[in-house]
Design a protein around this motif. Structure first.
Motif, PDB file in Angstrom:
ATOM      1  N   GLN A   1      -4.196   8.341   3.353  1.00 29.80           N
ATOM      2  CA  GLN A   1      -4.490   7.252   2.421  1.00 29.80           C
ATOM      3  C   GLN A   1      -4.320   5.887   3.080  1.00 29.80           C
ATOM      4  N   LEU A   2      -3.424   5.799   4.059  1.00 33.66           N
ATOM      5  CA  LEU A   2      -3.231   4.527   4.764  1.00 33.66           C
ATOM      6  C   LEU A   2      -4.319   4.275   5.794  1.00 33.66           C
TER       7      LEU A   2
ATOM      8  N   GLY B   1       2.314   6.444  -7.071  1.00 31.99           N
ATOM      9  CA  GLY B   1       1.322   7.363  -7.616  1.00 31.99           C
ATOM     10  C   GLY B   1       1.750   8.814  -7.531  1.00 31.99           C
TER      11      GLY B   1
ATOM     12  N   ASP C   1       2.375   1.706  -3.466  1.00 32.33           N
ATOM     13  CA  ASP C   1       1.390   2.202  -4.430  1.00 32.33           C
ATOM     14  C   ASP C   1       1.142   3.697  -4.249  1.00 32.33           C
ATOM     15  N   ILE C   2       1.089   4.141  -2.991  1.00 35.11           N
ATOM     16  CA  ILE C   2       0.841   5.556  -2.730  1.00 35.11           C
ATOM     17  C   ILE C   2       1.979   6.407  -3.285  1.00 35.11           C
TER      18      ILE C   2
ATOM     19  N   THR D   1       3.184  15.986   2.170  1.00 45.73           N
ATOM     20  CA  THR D   1       3.318  14.634   1.617  1.00 45.73           C
ATOM     21  C   THR D   1       3.006  13.577   2.666  1.00 45.73           C
TER      22      THR D   1
ATOM     23  N   GLU E   1       0.831  -1.202   0.000  1.00 48.90           N
ATOM     24  CA  GLU E   1       0.000   0.000   0.000  1.00 48.90           C
ATOM     25  C   GLU E   1       0.867   1.253   0.000  1.00 48.90           C
ATOM     26  N   ILE E   2       1.934   1.244   0.809  1.00 49.44           N
ATOM     27  CA  ILE E   2       2.852   2.388   0.841  1.00 49.44           C
ATOM     28  C   ILE E   2       3.508   2.582  -0.519  1.00 49.44           C
TER      29      ILE E   2
ATOM     30  N   THR F   1      -0.649  13.376   3.562  1.00 50.18           N
ATOM     31  CA  THR F   1      -1.402  12.720   2.487  1.00 50.18           C
ATOM     32  C   THR F   1      -1.243  11.205   2.562  1.00 50.18           C
ATOM     33  N   VAL F   2      -0.006  10.745   2.800  1.00 52.04           N
ATOM     34  CA  VAL F   2       0.254   9.307   2.881  1.00 52.04           C
ATOM     35  C   VAL F   2      -0.509   8.696   4.048  1.00 52.04           C
TER      36      VAL F   2
END
Length: 304
Positions: free
Chosen positions: A200-201, A86, A82-83, A193, A79-80, A196-197
């Protein structure tokens, strides 16, 4: 079916295992085959042979193998990745056996720094120049050596420290290093940043805080905490009564670190962070220890 290969006595019974054994004997053991022909009338032998052949379908595929679940840490790591992918980051991998030049010297951790002590680091030689890396930060230096500017990378991997095993420490654990170097990069970019991460997590509205700290390779430096997932910031044993759980260390890359890698700090600036993967996965999957649906996979021990 009960099978006796010495006396060639056969009792027909509907048992797949014995049928399989007998069929194998008939096809691959000529001595047994000869004994069968001599001791059993031909018509009975033929019935047995045909029955076995009809009941065994060798072309039927086997049962599918259950592979189980992916490890929670690697779910969090993917997941990290992919973030950050992106966001335009590149994922790097590096050696776990590292040189002091990369692990300490060029990260502004000079001789005498506590992290270089034999009580903290696993060394291979008496000169303290080869070791198991104690952090993923050496990948910052390797990236600055080999990549063209601007740089945006993350580097996950295992790291090693001489820590006693307890609820929050281990001599081997995982980190994810991140670094950005470009013109005009500021602390605001770092905070934006990371927030945001984290959202999303862990979900929209996840609360964070940044505290001043010190690292030799960043200036200014900070640590980022997330609000405790168990008590919601009130205070509990999980967060040691503070209401917050430390997630990562970060800061603006020290000008000396940039200079040692041949980058002009008057033109370029950058930030870096190091996040503990185990703690990230714990926060990701152990939000509620009483709700099994929130952490269905075994492998992460929630802090008490």
């Amino acid at each position: 079916m009960i099978c006796n290969s010495r006396r060639t006595i056969f009792y027909i019974y509907n048992t797949t295992f014995c049928k399989t054994v007998l069929f194998h004997q008939l096809l691959h053991n000529p001595i047994i085959g000869m004994g069968i022909h001599s001791d059993i009338p031909g018509n009975i032998f033929t019935v047995i042979r045909n029955t076995l052949k009809q009941s065994m379908h060798l072309s039927i595929p086997g049962k599918p193998v259950e592979l189980g679940h992916r490890h929670p840490m690697y779910i969090a790591l993917d997941e990290i990745k992919d973030i950050f992918i992106g966001m335009g980051f590149t994922v790097l991998d590096g050696p776990e056996v590292e040189l002091a030049e990369y692990n300490f010297d060029r990260l502004n951790a000079e001789e005498g720094h506590p992290s270089r002590d034999w009580s903290d680091t696993f060394y291979f030689d008496e000169d303290s120049r080869v070791m198991l890396r104690s952090q993923t930060s050496p990948m910052q230096v390797r990236a600055m050596e080999t990549m063209e500017l601007p740089i945006r990378i993350i580097a996950p991997g295992r790291v090693y420290r001489k820590d006693e095993v307890d609820a929050t420490h281990s001599p081997m654990f995982h980190q994810v290093e991140g670094m950005v170097i470009d013109k005009g990069v500021t602390m605001a970019d770092l905070k934006g940043t990371l927030n945001t991460v984290v959202e999303q997590l862990y979900g929209k509205g996840t609360k964070t805080r940044f505290r001043p700290h010190h690292f030799p390779f960043t200036e200014p430096s900070c640590e980022m905490d997330v609000q405790c997932h168990k008590c919601g910031g009130v205070g509990c044993p999980t967060c040691k009564g503070e209401g917050w759980i430390e997630l990562l260390g970060a800061g603006m890359i020290h000008p000396k670190v940039l200079k040692m890698s041949g980058i002009d700090p008057e033109v370029y600036s950058g930030w870096a962070f190091g996040i503990g993967l185990e703690r990230t996965a714990m926060r990701r999957f152990c939000r509620d220890k009483n709700n099994a649906s929130s952490w269905p996979l075994i492998g992460i021990i929630c802090l008490r």
